[in-house]
Design a protein around this motif. Sequence first.
Motif, PDB file in Angstrom:
ATOM      1  N   ARG A  81       0.828  -1.211   0.000  1.00  0.00           N
ATOM      2  CA  ARG A  81       0.000   0.000   0.000  1.00  0.00           C
ATOM      3  C   ARG A  81       0.863   1.262   0.000  1.00  0.00           C
ATOM      4  O   ARG A  81       0.482   2.295  -0.541  1.00  0.00           O
ATOM      5  N   LYS A  82       2.014   1.165   0.646  1.00  0.00           N
ATOM      6  CA  LYS A  82       2.867   2.347   0.738  1.00  0.00           C
ATOM      7  C   LYS A  82       3.404   2.775  -0.630  1.00  0.00           C
ATOM      8  O   LYS A  82       3.859   3.897  -0.786  1.00  0.00           O
ATOM      9  N   ARG A  83       3.325   1.856  -1.602  1.00  0.00           N
ATOM     10  CA  ARG A  83       3.751   2.257  -2.945  1.00  0.00           C
ATOM     11  C   ARG A  83       2.829   3.348  -3.477  1.00  0.00           C
ATOM     12  O   ARG A  83       3.245   4.259  -4.168  1.00  0.00           O
ATOM     13  N   ASP A  84       1.500   3.273  -3.123  1.00  0.00           N
ATOM     14  CA  ASP A  84       0.548   4.309  -3.551  1.00  0.00           C
ATOM     15  C   ASP A  84       0.490   5.463  -2.562  1.00  0.00           C
ATOM     16  O   ASP A  84       0.208   6.593  -2.938  1.00  0.00           O
ATOM     17  N   ARG A  85       0.685   5.151  -1.293  1.00  0.00           N
ATOM     18  CA  ARG A  85       0.576   6.192  -0.259  1.00  0.00           C
ATOM     19  C   ARG A  85       1.852   6.223   0.574  1.00  0.00           C
ATOM     20  O   ARG A  85       1.881   5.752   1.711  1.00  0.00           O
ATOM     21  N   PRO A  86       2.950   6.735   0.010  1.00  0.00           N
ATOM     22  CA  PRO A  86       4.239   6.639   0.708  1.00  0.00           C
ATOM     23  C   PRO A  86       4.275   7.396   2.026  1.00  0.00           C
ATOM     24  O   PRO A  86       5.114   7.124   2.866  1.00  0.00           O
ATOM     25  N   GLN A  87       3.334   8.303   2.212  1.00  0.00           N
ATOM     26  CA  GLN A  87       3.372   9.081   3.462  1.00  0.00           C
ATOM     27  C   GLN A  87       2.833   8.295   4.660  1.00  0.00           C
ATOM     28  O   GLN A  87       2.931   8.749   5.787  1.00  0.00           O
ATOM     29  N   THR A  88       2.223   7.105   4.394  1.00  0.00           N
ATOM     30  CA  THR A  88       1.757   6.285   5.526  1.00  0.00           C
ATOM     31  C   THR A  88       2.964   5.873   6.366  1.00  0.00           C
ATOM     32  O   THR A  88       3.951   5.377   5.848  1.00  0.00           O
ATOM     33  N   LEU A  89       2.828   6.092   7.665  1.00  0.00           N
ATOM     34  CA  LEU A  89       3.936   5.775   8.560  1.00  0.00           C
ATOM     35  C   LEU A  89       3.721   4.369   9.128  1.00  0.00           C
ATOM     36  O   LEU A  89       2.640   4.069   9.626  1.00  0.00           O
ATOM     37  N   LEU A  90       4.735   3.516   9.034  1.00  0.00           N
ATOM     38  CA  LEU A  90       4.594   2.139   9.513  1.00  0.00           C
ATOM     39  C   LEU A  90       5.550   1.887  10.670  1.00  0.00           C
ATOM     40  O   LEU A  90       6.770   2.067  10.527  1.00  0.00           O
ATOM     41  N   GLY A  91       4.995   1.483  11.808  1.00  0.00           N
ATOM     42  CA  GLY A  91       5.829   1.268  12.996  1.00  0.00           C
ATOM     43  C   GLY A  91       5.676  -0.130  13.552  1.00  0.00           C
ATOM     44  O   GLY A  91       4.580  -0.667  13.639  1.00  0.00           O
TER      45      GLY A  91
END
Length: 550
Positions: A81-91
């Motif tokens: 998903r981060k490929r489309d929404r790179p600003q999503t922060l994953l922790g």
Amino acid sequence: MMMSRCPNQSDLPTTHRVFLETFGCQMNELDSELIVGQLEGMGYRFTDDWKQADIVLYNTCSVREHAEAKVYSRLGRVGSRKRDRPQTLLGVIGCMAERDGRDLLRRYPQVDLLCGPGELDKLPMLIDNALKTAMADDPVNVSQTVALQGSASRRSGTLAAAEDRLEFLDLSRRFNPEAAQAQARSAYVRITRGCNKFCTYCVVPFTRGAEIHRPPDHILDECRRLVEAGVVEITLLGQTVNHYRFEHGHAVEVHGVVQPQKGRSYAGGHDRDPFTDDGHTTTFAKLLQRIHEELPDLQRLRFVTSYPRDFGNDVLEVMRDCPRICRYLHVPVQSGSNRILEMMNRGYTVEEYKDFIERVRAYLPDAQLASDFIVGFPTETEEDFQASVELLTWSRFKNCFVFKYSPRPGTPAFDKMKDDISEEEKKRRNNVMLSEQAAISRAVHESYLGSTVEVFVEGVSSREARKQRRAARDGSLGGAVSLTVHGNDINSEVAPTMSDDETVQMSGRTSGDLITMFDVPATTSDSLIGAIVQVHVTNHAPLALFGELV
Ligand code: 5AD
Ligand code: SF4
């Protein structure tokens, strides 16, 4: 670790939506609750849908490989998903972050943030920092933010600092009567962090660090505030709760007055019974007694997990004399073979474990016991395994968790012992133990037929929740109902009675932790949540009682 400023100074907009999923034990559930409180207090909002979230957090468990595999699959999913929404922060937070460390960042570059369980007080700062970096010119090139304790907290010089920092997380708890009601008025309170036992198969001493005992006054204060907010049942948490002991420093407080210290207690040297309170030490028994005495409005006090060694009669006496302390002990034994127990570094024998069970039965004849076993530990022979089956049968636990040995990198068993029992054989041994336990559980539950039990009502049963969710989906009900039941999975249970449209099946627990279900008119169901009611038992299943409200 990268950090720039205090979280309270944040000038970021507070519209970020956070998704937090929790894996593993009750300790993680409590950590997640504290994290939610902390972040909500700073203006973050939470969502149940990870796709809607700006910040996706996984609070992870490393105890078995299976638990980690689930998280890796989540990381893959969010990574796509981060490929489309790179600003999503994953922790990734919790034990996997600590165990895997920076390797995890190398293998999963989509992860922006790592925070070990001993560093959770820093999480708001880490998120703040990561968000700022993400808002900088090149959102794709977010630098990774890390807080791990490594082995630092095992060095005595930093232990005191770790104590203070971690205390801050528990002290930051929010006391919200509405939340207390929504959570069926049941709460966890930590008394001990970390573990010093070093069982050879276990990652916990490495991920959660050295054992730290919280000051009794802080624990009392937290319990008092929870009770004032409407909490009815408190469960004290620790990896080995009965090892709780707090050495009061240079002075002790008696009735609010600080007294000069009269001399060093026996810390370290065991020439006296280490589990008696000598005035300078709060033992586990004393802590239980204080909570029971000082909080008369607290209706139920529980604790998990107990360690089979060093469980003194003083605790059993306090349990016997304090009616609001629940008649339930979870005491993992792990194996019925002395040879395997030694290889596991458990520090007790089968004979000592049996002696402990006999003492429990003598002091608390109505208590229920539960345990954990590991099958397929390296070199476990058929004879060793049969010894476990025998101990399980002899002990008459109300339920048991049986795990297949899972070699964990970094543990002594992983480094020094070959995982030589095949997966197929582990599965067979697991099934044998589970079916033996099912028969015992059935008999334990059957023994309650015709009696009346006191039940703390937690919410609608899982069957009822499923029914209501289905109805909500079909449009025949206004909203979904969520269920908070700690511990056992009872989803597979089939209730022998069916409720019609006017009745709702409720679920709760006895003092001995037996799950109990009963039907009530739909109009009264909400008012019963959080209450303690009498239920006449009319039917049973292997892991549940069924009855009628008296
Ligand atoms: N493999 C299998 N089970 C394990 N447990 C802890 N570590 C392992 C492991 N490496 C089990 C123990 C413990 C429970 C929480 O998890 O039974 O009591
Ligand atoms: Fe792990 Fe043993 Fe500590 Fe339990 S007592 S957390 S099994 S090391």
